[in-house]
Design a protein around this motif. Structure first.
Motif, PDB file in Angstrom:
ATOM      1  N   GLU A  95      -4.283  -4.788  -8.844  1.00  0.00           N
ATOM      2  CA  GLU A  95      -4.042  -6.234  -8.864  1.00  0.00           C
ATOM      3  C   GLU A  95      -3.868  -6.822  -7.465  1.00  0.00           C
ATOM      4  N   GLU A  96      -3.623  -5.990  -6.458  1.00  0.00           N
ATOM      5  CA  GLU A  96      -3.449  -6.475  -5.091  1.00  0.00           C
ATOM      6  C   GLU A  96      -4.643  -6.146  -4.193  1.00  0.00           C
ATOM      7  N   HIS A 117       0.854  -1.177   0.000  1.00  0.00           N
ATOM      8  CA  HIS A 117       0.000   0.000   0.000  1.00  0.00           C
ATOM      9  C   HIS A 117       0.894   1.232   0.000  1.00  0.00           C
ATOM     10  N   ARG A 118       0.281   2.367  -0.157  1.00  0.00           N
ATOM     11  CA  ARG A 118       1.002   3.643  -0.072  1.00  0.00           C
ATOM     12  C   ARG A 118       0.159   4.602   0.747  1.00  0.00           C
ATOM     13  N   PRO A 160     -10.490  -5.933  -8.786  1.00  0.00           N
ATOM     14  CA  PRO A 160     -11.217  -7.062  -8.195  1.00  0.00           C
ATOM     15  C   PRO A 160     -12.381  -6.556  -7.332  1.00  0.00           C
ATOM     16  N   SER A 161     -13.505  -7.219  -7.436  1.00  0.00           N
ATOM     17  CA  SER A 161     -14.668  -6.860  -6.622  1.00  0.00           C
ATOM     18  C   SER A 161     -14.462  -7.317  -5.190  1.00  0.00           C
ATOM     19  N   VAL A 162     -14.947  -6.509  -4.258  1.00  0.00           N
ATOM     20  CA  VAL A 162     -14.902  -6.901  -2.845  1.00  0.00           C
ATOM     21  C   VAL A 162     -16.296  -7.303  -2.365  1.00  0.00           C
ATOM     22  N   TYR A 163     -17.142  -7.695  -3.304  1.00  0.00           N
ATOM     23  CA  TYR A 163     -18.497  -8.138  -2.969  1.00  0.00           C
ATOM     24  C   TYR A 163     -18.468  -9.261  -1.933  1.00  0.00           C
ATOM     25  N   ALA A 182      -7.688  -6.033   0.698  1.00  0.00           N
ATOM     26  CA  ALA A 182      -9.000  -5.680   1.261  1.00  0.00           C
ATOM     27  C   ALA A 182      -9.296  -6.446   2.544  1.00  0.00           C
ATOM     28  N   VAL A 183      -8.710  -7.598   2.688  1.00  0.00           N
ATOM     29  CA  VAL A 183      -8.927  -8.398   3.892  1.00  0.00           C
ATOM     30  C   VAL A 183      -8.315  -7.714   5.119  1.00  0.00           C
TER      31      VAL A 183
END
Length: 173
Positions: A46-47, A28-29, A110-113, A52-53
């Motif tokens: 891509e990460e 992250h930044r 990527p979806s975080v659904y 997100a977890v």
């Protein structure tokens, strides 16, 4: 070298989530704080799903909003996630903001659904208005515009059609 690839900063100057992510080696930044003091982080598209977890594990169990915007004509598109830590009897719940910059050609995130179900309609709106494809979203299709609509209305380079006929609305009997 991309600025997000290399992290050399003082952990004490970081927010709680950034410090936790650094200790656990989540890429992250840190982008500092907004006008309300909310910590803001940047994450690579891509990460994003694996990163997100981290906020979820840190207690940010509520996706307050997801939105997107066009940073500049011809520039990147930005998907923004506002996460809140919901607890019993909390007067001022802690919040964090995560930004993901993607190129305007084939923007994919990527979806975080599957982490926050409340992202369902919000990610669909980002797709509909800006063309950001949320990979893995179970219902990714237009939500505000007709399926036949061409283009992404909230992009700064969007050319508004001369007309959009609603013939049935103007028929005289």
């Amino acid at each position: 070298m991309n600025t997000i690839d290399r992290y050399e900063f003082n952990i004490e100057a970081q927010g709680r989530l950034s410090a936790w992510s650094t200790r656990h080696r989540f890429a992250h930044r840190p982008l500092g704080y907004d006008y309300r003091g909310v910590e803001t982080l940047q994450v690579k598209a891509e990460e994003w799903l694996s990163v997100a977890v981290a906020p979820y594990v840190c207690g940010f169990n509520y996706l307050r909003s997801q939105c997107a915007y066009d940073a500049a004509p011809g520039g990147p598109l930005v998907s923004v996630y506002h996460l809140t830590q919901v607890q019993d009897e909390a007067d001022q719940p802690e919040e964090v903001c995560i930004k993901i910059f993607v190129p305007r050609e084939n923007p994919r995130i990527p979806s975080v659904y599957w982490v926050w179900k409340s992202s369902d309609f919000q990610e669909r709106e980002s797709f509909d208005m800006l063309g950001i494809s949320h990979q893995g979203h179970p219902h990714l299709k237009r939500i505000l515009m007709p399926e036949s609509w061409i283009g992404w209305p909230l992009r700064k380079d969007y050319v508004v059609p001369n007309f959009y006929e609603l013939q049935d609305a103007y028929q005289v009997a």
